[in-house]
Design a protein around this motif. Structure first.
Motif, PDB file in Angstrom:
ATOM      1  N   PRO A  27     -33.367  21.372 -25.475  1.00 28.60           N
ATOM      2  CA  PRO A  27     -34.052  20.703 -24.439  1.00 28.60           C
ATOM      3  C   PRO A  27     -33.048  19.944 -23.483  1.00 28.60           C
ATOM      4  O   PRO A  27     -31.822  20.143 -23.892  1.00 28.60           O
ATOM      5  CB  PRO A  27     -35.224  19.882 -24.982  1.00 28.60           C
ATOM      6  N   SER A  28     -33.371  19.092 -22.690  1.00 24.31           N
ATOM      7  CA  SER A  28     -32.538  18.232 -21.988  1.00 24.31           C
ATOM      8  C   SER A  28     -31.682  17.103 -22.846  1.00 24.31           C
ATOM      9  O   SER A  28     -30.597  16.767 -22.576  1.00 24.31           O
ATOM     10  CB  SER A  28     -33.146  17.649 -20.617  1.00 24.31           C
ATOM     11  N   GLU A  29     -32.170  16.526 -23.885  1.00 24.09           N
ATOM     12  CA  GLU A  29     -31.760  15.481 -24.742  1.00 24.09           C
ATOM     13  C   GLU A  29     -30.564  16.066 -25.385  1.00 24.09           C
ATOM     14  O   GLU A  29     -30.515  17.232 -25.991  1.00 24.09           O
ATOM     15  CB  GLU A  29     -32.813  14.885 -25.555  1.00 24.09           C
ATOM     16  N   PRO A  30     -29.383  15.433 -25.679  1.00 23.83           N
ATOM     17  CA  PRO A  30     -28.225  15.756 -26.220  1.00 23.83           C
ATOM     18  C   PRO A  30     -28.602  16.040 -27.567  1.00 23.83           C
ATOM     19  O   PRO A  30     -29.123  14.922 -28.465  1.00 23.83           O
ATOM     20  CB  PRO A  30     -27.329  14.806 -25.681  1.00 23.83           C
ATOM     21  N   TYR A  31     -28.033  16.990 -28.431  1.00 20.57           N
ATOM     22  CA  TYR A  31     -28.173  17.052 -29.884  1.00 20.57           C
ATOM     23  C   TYR A  31     -26.776  17.445 -30.100  1.00 20.57           C
ATOM     24  O   TYR A  31     -25.864  18.233 -29.558  1.00 20.57           O
ATOM     25  CB  TYR A  31     -29.121  18.551 -30.159  1.00 20.57           C
ATOM     26  N   VAL A  32     -26.240  16.765 -31.277  1.00 25.77           N
ATOM     27  CA  VAL A  32     -25.272  16.682 -31.993  1.00 25.77           C
ATOM     28  C   VAL A  32     -25.050  17.042 -33.391  1.00 25.77           C
ATOM     29  O   VAL A  32     -26.026  16.449 -34.135  1.00 25.77           O
ATOM     30  CB  VAL A  32     -24.310  15.387 -31.634  1.00 25.77           C
ATOM     31  N   ALA A  33     -24.172  17.709 -33.793  1.00 22.01           N
ATOM     32  CA  ALA A  33     -24.169  18.249 -34.942  1.00 22.01           C
ATOM     33  C   ALA A  33     -23.032  17.705 -36.037  1.00 22.01           C
ATOM     34  O   ALA A  33     -23.145  17.516 -37.158  1.00 22.01           O
ATOM     35  CB  ALA A  33     -23.795  19.800 -35.289  1.00 22.01           C
ATOM     36  N   ARG A  34     -22.161  17.261 -35.312  1.00 25.32           N
ATOM     37  CA  ARG A  34     -21.080  16.501 -35.971  1.00 25.32           C
ATOM     38  C   ARG A  34     -20.165  15.589 -35.231  1.00 25.32           C
ATOM     39  O   ARG A  34     -20.070  16.090 -33.751  1.00 25.32           O
ATOM     40  CB  ARG A  34     -19.936  17.366 -36.783  1.00 25.32           C
ATOM     41  N   ALA A  35     -19.629  14.619 -35.302  1.00 26.32           N
ATOM     42  CA  ALA A  35     -18.692  13.917 -34.708  1.00 26.32           C
ATOM     43  C   ALA A  35     -17.649  12.874 -35.659  1.00 26.32           C
ATOM     44  O   ALA A  35     -18.212  12.090 -36.157  1.00 26.32           O
ATOM     45  CB  ALA A  35     -19.512  12.559 -33.833  1.00 26.32           C
ATOM     46  N   ALA A  36     -16.560  13.647 -35.645  1.00 31.23           N
ATOM     47  CA  ALA A  36     -15.781  13.057 -36.775  1.00 31.23           C
ATOM     48  C   ALA A  36     -14.144  13.362 -36.175  1.00 31.23           C
ATOM     49  O   ALA A  36     -13.885  14.304 -35.248  1.00 31.23           O
ATOM     50  CB  ALA A  36     -15.820  13.702 -38.095  1.00 31.23           C
ATOM     51  N   LEU A  37     -13.270  12.953 -36.769  1.00 30.74           N
ATOM     52  CA  LEU A  37     -11.743  13.268 -36.423  1.00 30.74           C
ATOM     53  C   LEU A  37     -11.673  14.818 -36.995  1.00 30.74           C
ATOM     54  O   LEU A  37     -11.987  15.247 -38.102  1.00 30.74           O
ATOM     55  CB  LEU A  37     -10.871  12.376 -37.295  1.00 30.74           C
ATOM     56  N   HIS A  38     -11.064  15.514 -36.164  1.00 27.29           N
ATOM     57  CA  HIS A  38     -10.635  16.751 -36.264  1.00 27.29           C
ATOM     58  C   HIS A  38      -9.160  17.304 -36.252  1.00 27.29           C
ATOM     59  O   HIS A  38      -8.600  16.740 -35.113  1.00 27.29           O
ATOM     60  CB  HIS A  38     -11.497  17.640 -35.168  1.00 27.29           C
ATOM     61  N   TYR A  39      -8.736  18.030 -36.845  1.00 26.84           N
ATOM     62  CA  TYR A  39      -7.360  17.903 -37.115  1.00 26.84           C
ATOM     63  C   TYR A  39      -6.911  19.459 -36.927  1.00 26.84           C
ATOM     64  O   TYR A  39      -5.528  19.915 -37.129  1.00 26.84           O
ATOM     65  CB  TYR A  39      -6.839  17.672 -38.499  1.00 26.84           C
ATOM     66  N   TRP A  40      -7.716  20.320 -36.335  1.00 27.76           N
ATOM     67  CA  TRP A  40      -7.253  21.735 -35.996  1.00 27.76           C
ATOM     68  C   TRP A  40      -7.238  22.163 -34.673  1.00 27.76           C
ATOM     69  O   TRP A  40      -7.183  23.261 -34.344  1.00 27.76           O
ATOM     70  CB  TRP A  40      -8.138  22.532 -36.587  1.00 27.76           C
ATOM     71  N   GLU A  41      -7.071  21.251 -33.836  1.00 30.05           N
ATOM     72  CA  GLU A  41      -7.000  21.659 -32.243  1.00 30.05           C
ATOM     73  C   GLU A  41      -5.446  21.754 -32.169  1.00 30.05           C
ATOM     74  O   GLU A  41      -4.462  21.688 -33.199  1.00 30.05           O
ATOM     75  CB  GLU A  41      -7.312  20.454 -31.405  1.00 30.05           C
TER      76      GLU A  41
END
Length: 306
Positions: A27-41
């Motif tokens: 739907p239009s509302e944001p859904y987020v599954a994770r928000a954290a520091l990420h070291y693999w970029e």
């Protein structure tokens, strides 16, 4: 979104504001599954401190080989309001993130824009990365001018046939090229801080697929001939055959060392200098983060602004 959703090239016209699911299954509302520091970029994105990655649920492509299938299919994720999304950005900044990394956010663009504007008013200062599969509309990306500093798109295919077979989007190459042109226009030449962490610029990722060496070479040739040293290119070998590729036997294996080496050698042949490559231990599921809602929920009640 009067007349239905037209945020992505699919233009499915779903009435997402009324809860109807679009092609992205959201739907239009944001859904987020994770928000954290990420070291693999890439090193200039993650550094040692990590990138503040916000993984949004749903996807406008849903590639058959998707490494993040759990969230791309919309089966994982919690609804967040604009105010909470802005808080998440600020919390990641407080944790020492080098940047805010918006992972597959295009189908939530109106809310993401409002959240970024709110966060900036509240003191967000670190760069914002727009991490996308590349299937974007250039006119939508123009709405992000002044809000996004670093563009991190995929360029998955040069072949419309492969794009149709594996991403249900034979028009992928034409839209990805238009989107990339807009990204380069906005970002300009790469800029780094004293630590070598990118502050502005474009890094184009290409995931090498098994049996598709010819197309990977076409991708590299297009990117190099068109953009030269205006962009960096990341040649990824982390393809992992997931259960959903069983109907595509040609994809049900890892990329061989010979295939990857042939593509890297071709980059050298073309004279490419701004290239990231990966070591041979990258095709592991351990590089796929746990979509466990880390960093999504707040102990405080959030007043939804949607």
């Amino acid at each position: 979104m009067t007349g239905g959703c037209r945020l992505c090239p699919r233009e499915c016209t779903a009435d997402r504001e009324q809860g109807e699911l679009g092609y992205c299954r959201m739907p239009s509302e944001p859904y987020v599954a994770r928000a954290a520091l990420h070291y693999w970029e890439e090193p200039c994105i993650s550094g040692t401190e990590g990138s503040g990655a916000v993984f949004f649920s749903g996807c406008t492509l849903r590639c058959v080989f998707c490494q993040n299938y759990e969230i791309a299919a919309g089966t994982a994720g919690k609804k967040v309001c604009v105010e909470r999304l802005a808080e998440i950005f600020l919390e990641l900044q407080e944790q020492g993130a080098n940047n805010i990394n918006l992972v597959t956010a295009g189908h939530f663009l109106p809310s993401v824009i409002r959240a970024l504007q709110s966060a900036e008013r509240q003191g967000l200062k670190i760069p914002v990365v727009y991490n996308t599969g590349g299937y974007e509309k250039a006119d939508m990306l123009r709405q992000l001018e002044g809000l996004v500093d670093i563009w991190l798109p995929d360029y998955k295919y040069e072949s419309a046939r492969l794009a149709g077979r594996y991403s249900h989007a034979p028009d992928y190459p034409e839209h990805a090229k238009e989107a990339l042109r807009e990204m380069v226009r906005q970002a300009g030449a790469p800029v780094y801080d004293s630590r070598g962490i990118m502050q502005r610029g474009v890094i184009v990722r290409h995931l090498v697929l098994p049996g598709c060496v010819y197309d990977s070479k076409d991708v590299l040739e297009y990117l190099h001939d068109t953009w030269g040293e205006q962009i960096w290119i990341s040649i990824m070998r982390q393809y992992t055959p997931m259960p959903q590729v069983r109907g595509f036997p040609e994809l049900d294996r890892s990329v061989t060392e010979e295939e990857y080496k042939e593509i890297v050698d071709y980059a050298c042949f073309l004279g490419m200098k701004q290239v990231y490559v990966q070591t041979e231990d990258c095709d592991r599921e351990s590089f796929i983060p746990a979509f466990d809602y880390r960093g999504v929920e707040s102990p405080d009640t959030c007043r939804c602004l949607l």
